[in-house]
Design an enzyme around this catalytic site. Structure first.
Site, PDB file in Angstrom:
ATOM      1  N   GLU A  38       2.376   7.165  -2.096  1.00  0.00           N
ATOM      2  CA  GLU A  38       2.021   8.530  -2.627  1.00  0.00           C
ATOM      3  C   GLU A  38       2.483   9.577  -1.635  1.00  0.00           C
ATOM      4  O   GLU A  38       2.443  10.611  -1.828  1.00  0.00           O
ATOM      5  CB  GLU A  38       0.540   8.642  -2.889  1.00  0.00           C
ATOM      6  CG  GLU A  38      -0.092   7.672  -3.650  1.00  0.00           C
ATOM      7  CD  GLU A  38      -0.544   6.245  -2.590  1.00  0.00           C
ATOM      8  OE1 GLU A  38      -1.236   5.584  -3.318  1.00  0.00           O
ATOM      9  OE2 GLU A  38      -0.062   6.386  -1.632  1.00  0.00           O
ATOM     10  N   ASP A  82      -8.810   3.096  -3.409  1.00  0.00           N
ATOM     11  CA  ASP A  82      -9.836   3.360  -2.393  1.00  0.00           C
ATOM     12  C   ASP A  82     -11.219   3.981  -2.861  1.00  0.00           C
ATOM     13  O   ASP A  82     -11.812   4.999  -2.329  1.00  0.00           O
ATOM     14  CB  ASP A  82      -9.557   3.872  -1.286  1.00  0.00           C
ATOM     15  CG  ASP A  82      -8.219   3.356  -0.508  1.00  0.00           C
ATOM     16  OD1 ASP A  82      -8.069   2.157  -0.967  1.00  0.00           O
ATOM     17  OD2 ASP A  82      -7.617   3.857   0.225  1.00  0.00           O
ATOM     18  N   ASP A 126       0.580  -1.170   0.060  1.00  0.00           N
ATOM     19  CA  ASP A 126       0.042  -0.207  -0.107  1.00  0.00           C
ATOM     20  C   ASP A 126       0.870   1.226  -0.028  1.00  0.00           C
ATOM     21  O   ASP A 126       2.170   1.164   0.210  1.00  0.00           O
ATOM     22  CB  ASP A 126      -1.055  -0.046   1.208  1.00  0.00           C
ATOM     23  CG  ASP A 126      -2.323   1.044   1.178  1.00  0.00           C
ATOM     24  OD1 ASP A 126      -2.397   1.514  -0.294  1.00  0.00           O
ATOM     25  OD2 ASP A 126      -2.956   0.773   2.081  1.00  0.00           O
TER      26      ASP A 126
END
Length: 662
Positions: A394, A457, A391
């Protein structure tokens, strides 16, 4: 053929038989400036602003060699060199004066369609809009002016996002006119297609390198994929059914058994909470210390071994940060493996929403090696995990100190560095192609390392810019730039402000997930508030059925994996990759070719029992009725359980497809 041709008062750059960069003293296509950027980050949401000072127009052109010119202003205060690389179709643009902003205006025909930009959620075609290239949280709702987006941004965090916010931006553009370009730069850039007939490239750098490509869209996609070598294969085991996402600690195993007893085809159990749980106002999040939490999962090694003996793999979760209150944090801090504050040697702590974490500094080779070996290698692979969600990536702030490099340049590179760490760990155990790990963040180069994307998401709804439909656009856009495989959280993830899953959403997402290379469910950020795949008999029956469909498609998906490795074409394809002469296909983003032989048109509107479907030339057979359809637009019945799916009757896989209806 690529050529840079001087002419009176300027030059032309020719690509695919067109002059795509035409610079003249009276209408310059290249300009430079000096900027003063401001970067604001709140929990992975970014806003960037600039106050550039433009230089005088570059009105003087001097030929300095074959395929090389120097442009300068009439007062000599601004000067730029352009040249074609001798060994590759590559344009190199360098400011020879103190300027750190370069803008190029690429010419296109009035009816050209542009695609690219990395993984885009809202729009497949870039025409008419501008796309900042900066990896970030995509946002909640992604449509300012709507209640969900405005509520998410109400605290000043701009967490609602917009049409251009994405985990995976890439400065690559494909044109229906037969060319593509890809910036090698990682700095902030903008792809501005708002003016018809012009693509403006604006880069926050004094040096820009642009790789150039020619061909029809499928050829361009192959070339873009080939930059980084052949695509990795998906693990064989992942194709044989669904990966069930549960995060109820020990209770996850009992729930899995009930699904298997009901008849579900299951290839894996994904428990992201294997590391423990942290409850926040956002919802149920994980404890960011990447090792087994024995309190939440007693006897996990034995559980993993027992599942694997039955052909079911166990997957976990990891990201490139370490919570300051976790056991691994002091070890990494003592070794100096974190990015540091600007004004001290203290580790920089990022606010992730009610907890802080350190940034493992992957520009430090020792830190990258430590994370790959000690965290992923020993605590995950050696422990027994066969996959994970890799995950984030960013969040790299720009107001910190790295072991090497400028954070403004490293920010977009960070997902690629993170992918390298994961790939390195897997390769160290000889497990490449057997371990299934997947990322949402990316930039140019992530294709070389990451075997599988997931679309991030999404909100748990049918909303235009953040719901189920964005998953299709994400797969098509990312597939154009060399990413062969994509999938999504079946059921969506983000549930806020009373926005919760409906039975219809779950059933429609099953349908979409079954026609994805990997079918994986997720409980979402607020599992207790939302329906789950085992919440009632209807949802269990639906999951059982569509997991079987996914498993039955394994021979075809195996063919798509081999095809991706051989040709670079993605599994889920924009229609124009196979029908480049059919302009009707150029802007279709809500249906896809699954390989060359299946047309899938998922239902992505609430309450819809019919949807409009476009079928290109040739014969198409409706999967559920067996009825043959002619090319063109059709209104197709789409009750729950029968999404519009068509196949080629001449396909060697036609008998397999026909069996799905039974």
């Amino acid at each position: 053929m690529v050529a840079l041709t001087p002419c009176e008062r300027g030059f032309d750059l020719h690509l695919a038989g067109r002059a795509v960069l035409c610079h003249r003293s009276e209408y310059p296509a290249i300009s430079v400036a000096s900027g003063d950027p401001v970067v604001t980050m709140v929990r992975g949401n970014f806003r960037l602003s600039d106050t550039p000072v433009a230089a005088r127009p570059l009105s003087v052109c001097e030929v300095v060699g074959a395929g090389a010119v120097v442009l300068s202003s009439d007062d000599g205060a601004a000067k730029v060199a352009l040249s074609l690389a001798p060994d590759a179709p590559r344009l190199i643009v360098t400011a020879l004066t103190e300027h750190d902003r370069i803008t190029l205006d690429i010419s296109q025909a009035p009816d050209d369609v542009l695609w690219g930009g990395g993984e885009q959620m809202s729009y497949l075609a870039l025409n008419g809009r501008s796309f900042p290239i900066w990896t970030s949280e995509p946002g909640v709702g992604r449509e300012p002016g709507t209640p969900l987006t405005d509520q998410a941004s109400a605290d000043g965090s701009f967490a609602g996002g917009d049409y251009w916010t994405t985990n995976y931006p890439e400065p690559t553009v494909l044109c229906s006119g037969g060319w593509a370009l890809s910036l090698a730069n990682a700095e902030y850039a903008e792809l501005d297609a708002r003016v018809p007939g012009r693509l403006r490239l604006h880069v926050w750098s004094g040096a820009v390198t642009i790789d150039l490509f020619e061909g029809v869209p499928a050829d361009l996609t192959r070339q873009l994929g080939a930059r980084f070598g052949p695509r990795q294969a998906l693990p064989e085991w992942a194709l044989g059914g669904a990966i069930v996402g549960l995060k109820q600690g020990e209770g996850s195993f009992d729930r899995l058994e009930r699904l298997i007893e009901a008849g579900a085809a299951v290839s894996g159990l994904w428990c992201e909470d294997w590391v423990g749980i942290r409850e926040t106002s956002f919802g149920r999040r994980l404890f960011w210390d990447w090792q087994w939490n024995a309190d939440r999962y007693p006897d996990l090694p034995a559980r993993i071994a027992a599942l694997k003996a039955r052909g079911i793999r166990f997957l976990g979760y990891v990201n490139p940060y370490l919570a300051v209150d976790g056991p691994l944090y002091p070890e990494a801090a003592a070794k100096g493996y974190f990015a540091r504050c600007l004004d001290s040697d203290e580790p920089y702590a990022v606010d992730f929403g009610e907890f802080h974490a350190g940034v493992v500094d992957f520009t430090n080779p020792d830190a990258a090696a430590w994370f790959a070996e000690e965290v992923i290698g020993k605590r995950m692979l050696d422990f027994g995990l066969d996959g994970w969600m890799a995950d984030f990536g960013e969040y790299l702030p720009t107001d910190l100190r790295l072991h090497s490099g400028d954070p403004m340049q490293e920010h977009n590179r960070w997902p690629v560095r993170w992918a390298e760490v994961n790939a390195r760990a897997v390769a160290s155990r000889g497990r490449t192609g057997d371990v299934l790990w997947f990322m949402r963040a990316g930039h140019t180069g992530v294709q070389a390392h990451c075997p599988l994307l997931w679309a991030g998401d999404q909100s748990v709804d049918f909303s235009r810019h953040d719901g189920i439909g964005t998953v299709i656009t994400a797969a098509l856009s990312s597939g154009l730039v060399g990413n062969a495989f994509s999938h999504s959280d079946v059921g969506g993830y983000t549930s806020l402000f009373g926005n919760v899953r409906t039975p219809e959403l779950m059933l429609r997402w099953y349908e979409l997930g079954a026609f994805s290379p990997v079918m994986r469910t997720h409980e979402g950020n607020r599992p207790d508030d939302n329906l789950q795949i085992d919440s009632n008999a209807e949802l269990i029956d639906g999951f059982v059925r569509w997991s079987k469909v996914h498993a039955r498609l394994a021979p075809y998906v195996r063919h798509l994996v081999a095809e991706a490795q051989a040709t670079g074409l993605p599994a889920q394809r924009a229609l124009f990759l196979h029908y480049p002469e059919d302009r009707e296909t150029f802007t279709i983003q809500d249906q896809f070719l699954y390989g060359a032989d299946l047309m899938v048109a998922p239902v992505i509107e609430a309450g819809a029992v019919m949807r409009r479907v476009y079928l290109p030339e040739g014969e198409w057979r409706h999967l559920w009725s067996g009825q043959d359809y002619a090319p063109g637009w059709h209104d197709v019945a789409a009750p729950i359980g029968e999404p519009p799916v068509f196949y080629r009757p001449q396909s060697t896989f036609a008998p397999l497809f026909a069996e799905l209806a039974r």
